[in-house]
Design a protein around this motif. Structure first.
Motif, short mmCIF file in Angstrom:
data_model
loop_
_atom_site.label_atom_id
_atom_site.label_comp_id
_atom_site.label_asym_id
_atom_site.label_seq_id
_atom_site.Cartn_x
_atom_site.Cartn_y
_atom_site.Cartn_z
N ASP A 12 10.83 7.44 -5.54
CA ASP A 12 11.96 6.75 -4.91
C ASP A 12 11.67 5.24 -4.88
O ASP A 12 10.86 4.76 -4.08
CB ASP A 12 12.15 7.30 -3.49
N HIS A 70 21.79 -5.33 -2.93
CA HIS A 70 21.89 -5.38 -1.47
C HIS A 70 21.02 -6.56 -1.00
O HIS A 70 19.85 -6.65 -1.37
CB HIS A 70 21.34 -4.06 -0.90
N ARG A 110 19.67 5.37 -2.46
CA ARG A 110 18.63 6.42 -2.45
C ARG A 110 18.56 7.10 -3.81
O ARG A 110 19.56 7.31 -4.46
CB ARG A 110 18.93 7.45 -1.37
N SER A 126 15.78 -3.93 5.15
CA SER A 126 15.32 -2.54 5.07
C SER A 126 16.10 -1.65 6.04
O SER A 126 16.27 -0.47 5.79
CB SER A 126 13.81 -2.45 5.31
N SER A 127 16.58 -2.24 7.14
CA SER A 127 17.28 -1.40 8.12
C SER A 127 18.76 -1.19 7.73
O SER A 127 19.49 -0.53 8.45
CB SER A 127 17.19 -2.04 9.50
N SER A 128 19.18 -1.81 6.61
CA SER A 128 20.61 -1.70 6.30
C SER A 128 20.87 -1.24 4.86
O SER A 128 21.96 -1.45 4.34
CB SER A 128 21.27 -3.07 6.51
N PRO A 136 22.17 0.73 1.98
CA PRO A 136 23.24 1.74 1.90
C PRO A 136 22.73 3.04 1.26
O PRO A 136 21.83 3.00 0.42
CB PRO A 136 24.28 1.07 0.99
N PRO A 137 23.32 4.17 1.63
CA PRO A 137 22.87 5.46 1.10
C PRO A 137 22.88 5.51 -0.43
O PRO A 137 22.05 6.18 -1.03
CB PRO A 137 23.88 6.46 1.68
N ALA A 138 23.81 4.79 -1.06
CA ALA A 138 23.90 4.85 -2.53
C ALA A 138 22.62 4.38 -3.22
O ALA A 138 22.42 4.63 -4.41
CB ALA A 138 25.06 3.97 -2.98
N SER A 171 17.21 6.12 -6.62
CA SER A 171 17.01 5.34 -7.85
C SER A 171 15.52 5.33 -8.19
O SER A 171 14.67 5.23 -7.31
CB SER A 171 17.51 3.92 -7.67
#
Ligand code: F6R
Length: 610
Positions: free
Chosen positions: A12, A44, A62, A54-56, A58-60, A64
């Motif tokens: 990941d 991002h 994940r 890092s705290s924001s 987006p799920p998209a 990669s």
């Protein structure tokens, strides 16, 4: 000065890149960003520290398997989200992270005139990626060819990593003047500005050389030069210790690193003083060094201060003329350098651009180049003829502490070695200095265990002040400068360092009732009485004197408002102790004021731009 961390492989990528960037945040922390290539490039970015990014995520993002990340220290353009990296081509199909400066970016920008390419922000990096994309057309077959062609036109220093939307299993990187390391592990490739974040994943690395491009595609790595000629990739296995880079219970890295100083010195002694063969790496060069007409020491900031201490020590022990220069000034004033000069470059990071370019200039004149660095794999270590490692271990806090004392240690050893070699230092005297040097870690450990409490209290008293003056004579003058620098960096209090005797030639005009003056007044100083007179001069004008004094000097205590003792030690080695109150005062005043101690505003740890 901007940190790059990228990954391409089977894991990941986003998690790895966030973790890697965290370890590079010391290089810059005004904004951060990441790009992935997962059926399309997604970007991002966030203004501020990495935490905001890092705290924001987006799920998209994940899942990669490829990501390029960047933590920024602004050069071109203010630290906002638009100027944060990664930057993209006009069609959004090429993304790039960049560390360094593209000096001729305006030339590239001017070629956008006939097109509808617009830059959103103010950075040179955005111009570069847009220019690369513009050039990506016939007859070029692939992006790396274009990158090679464009980089051969670029003036400036940089390391950069590029991703292309249509090639999700590919990453291209290049460097000139800014560091970039590629690590290979069983699961993939890691690219970073510094070895530290790569070490937990692999020890197998290749350091890109200036003018090299690396292409990683489908788990294969190839290296090219800027003429697009393929080169042999030479991986090396790094057998280096991963010293703890955690805070290990301390509130800040700065405090941890201050307390680590005895251990760091001990580690250095173990490596540099074995069987009294001091700095053994220098042995083959001693004949040349002993014939040097002059030693020129180059450095910046705290490293420059270490050089000023070394000037006193080397001249005293070796009777060789020493000049100490700000690397940034030396390079651009057409300096006179003789082939029989020895150039000593001091640099914790080994990556400071000002010091690197000054060395490159000196190299042209045939002088012997000696590096004193904390990172043996750094650009400076690789450029010089010989280097000594100071063995401080990773220094994460932006304000340098343990590197300074370890630099001093290496420079004392250098002076003793040279003094013995050129016959200026008697065996007895050199033995006595070495004996005392060996005792420093224990004395320092003990000192740190009792002095902190006193310094905390004094820091409380002075944390409201707006201005300070730091004074010291001779060997202590560089420590006064270092004290002022630490206070400025960590607490944002205006501080000036001056030679104590120079005060009467101007700065004394500043002193009025309550103005704090930190003055180093050691009984072992041959000019102690003159320093006492300086104290009287300050008091007569209402100044509030904090004396850094010798243990057991009772009489001076009545003459100063506050005092901090240092242990009994020869005057020669006393800078290793007088600097401790300076570091701790800055730390506790900064803490009291609520400053961001490990990441002071506007600063970065490794200054890789000129
Ligand atoms: C001060 C500080 C800087 C560095 C300077 C040189 O606390 O850390 O002044 O000393 O930027 O860095 P190096 O030693 O890495 O060349």
């Amino acid at each position: 000065m901007c940190g790059i961390f990228c990954y391409i492989g089977m894991q990941d990528a986003v998690a790895l890149v966030m973790d890697g960037l965290k370890k590079l945040e010391y290089r810059g922390y005004d904004s951060a960003g990441i790009a992935i290539n997962n059926n399309g490039i997604l970007i991002h970015k966030r203004q501020g520290k990495l935490e905001a990014l890092s705290s924001s995520v987006p799920p998209a993002f994940r899942g990669s398997k490829v990501a390029i990340g960047h933590t920024r220290w602004a050069t071109h353009g203010s630290p906002n989200i638009v100027n944060a990296h990664p930057h993209v081509s006009a069609d959004g199909k090429i993304a790039m992270v960049h560390n360094g400066i593209i000096e001729n970016y305006e030339t590239f920008r001017s070629s956008f005139g006939e097109t509808d390419i617009q830059c959103e922000g103010e950075t040179d990096s955005e111009v570069l990626v847009k220019y690369i994309a513009l050039q990506y057309q016939e007859p070029f077959q692939n992006l790396e060819e274009v990158v090679a062609k464009v980089l051969s036109e670029v003036q400036g220093s940089y390391s950069l990593v590029i991703m292309e939307e249509s090639k999700p299993h590919k990453i291209i990187a290049a460097r000139r003047g800014s560091p970039l390391v590629v690590g290979r592990s069983d699961d993939g490739y890691y690219l970073a500005s510094d070895i530290l974040p790569i070490l937990p994943h692999t020890r197998k690395v290749v350091y890109l050389e200036d003018g090299e491009i690396v292409v990683i595609e489908n788990n294969q790595l190839q290296i090219f030069d800027f003429s697009y000629q393929q080169k042999q990739a030479e991986f090396q296995y790094l057998n280096i210790d991963l010293h703890s880079a955690d805070k290990t219970g301390y509130k800040h890295y700065m405090l941890k690193e201050i307390h680590e100083q005895p251990k760091a010195l001990r580690r250095g002694h173990g490596q540099q003083m074995s069987n009294d063969n001091l700095l053994p790496e220098l042995q083959p060069f001693m004949e040349t060094i002993s014939k040097a007409g002059r030693i020129i020491i180059l450095g910046c900031g705290t490293s420059w201060h270490a050089g000023l201490v070394a000037e006193y020590v080397i001249e005293k022990l070796c009777r060789v003329p020493v000049e100490v220069e700000y690397a940034s000034e030396f390079r651009y004033r057409d300096p006179v350098i003789y082939a029989d000069d020895v150039i000593v470059a001091l640099s914790q990071s080994g990556e400071t651009a000002d010091t690197l370019v000054a060395l490159e200039e000196a190299k042209k004149h045939g002088a012997l180049l000696y590096g004193v660095v904390n990172v043996p794999t750094s650009s400076i270590a690789r450029l010089v003829d010989v280097y000594s490692n100071i063995f401080a271990g990773p220094e994460i806090s932006v304000a340098s502490t343990k590197a300074f004392i370890c630099q001093l240690n290496a420079l004392y050893l250098f002076a003793i070695k040279l003094g013995k070699y050129n016959g200026n230092l008697s065996p007895d005297y050199s033995l006595s200095v070495l004996k005392e040097l060996r005792q420093v870690p224990d004395i320092l450990k003990n000192y740190l265990s009792y002095i902190v409490y006193r310094i905390k209290n004094i820091a409380m008293i002075y944390s409201h002040v707006n201005h300070t003056l730091f004074l010291g004579r001779g060997l202590q003058f560089p420590i006064a400068l270092e004290g002022a620098l630490k206070l400025k960096e960590v607490s944002y209090i205006h501080a000036e360092g001056y030679p104590a005797a120079e005060m009467k030639h101007g700065p004394i005009a500043l002193i009025e009732k309550g103005w704090p003056v930190i003055i180093i007044a050691l009984k072992s100083d041959p000019h102690y009485k003159k320093v006492l007179s300086n104290i009287e001069e300050i008091k007569a004008r209402g100044g509030s004197v904090i004396g850094i004094i010798s243990e057991g000097d009772e009489s001076i205590k009545d003459n100063v408002e506050n005092w901090i003792e240092i242990p009994r030690i020869s005057f020669l080695l006393s800078p290793m102790f007088t600097v401790i109150p300076m570091q701790l005062l800055a730390y506790y005043i900064g803490l009291h004021k609520g400053c961001d101690i490990d990441k002071p505003r506007n600063l970065a740890k490794s200054v890789t731009v000129e």
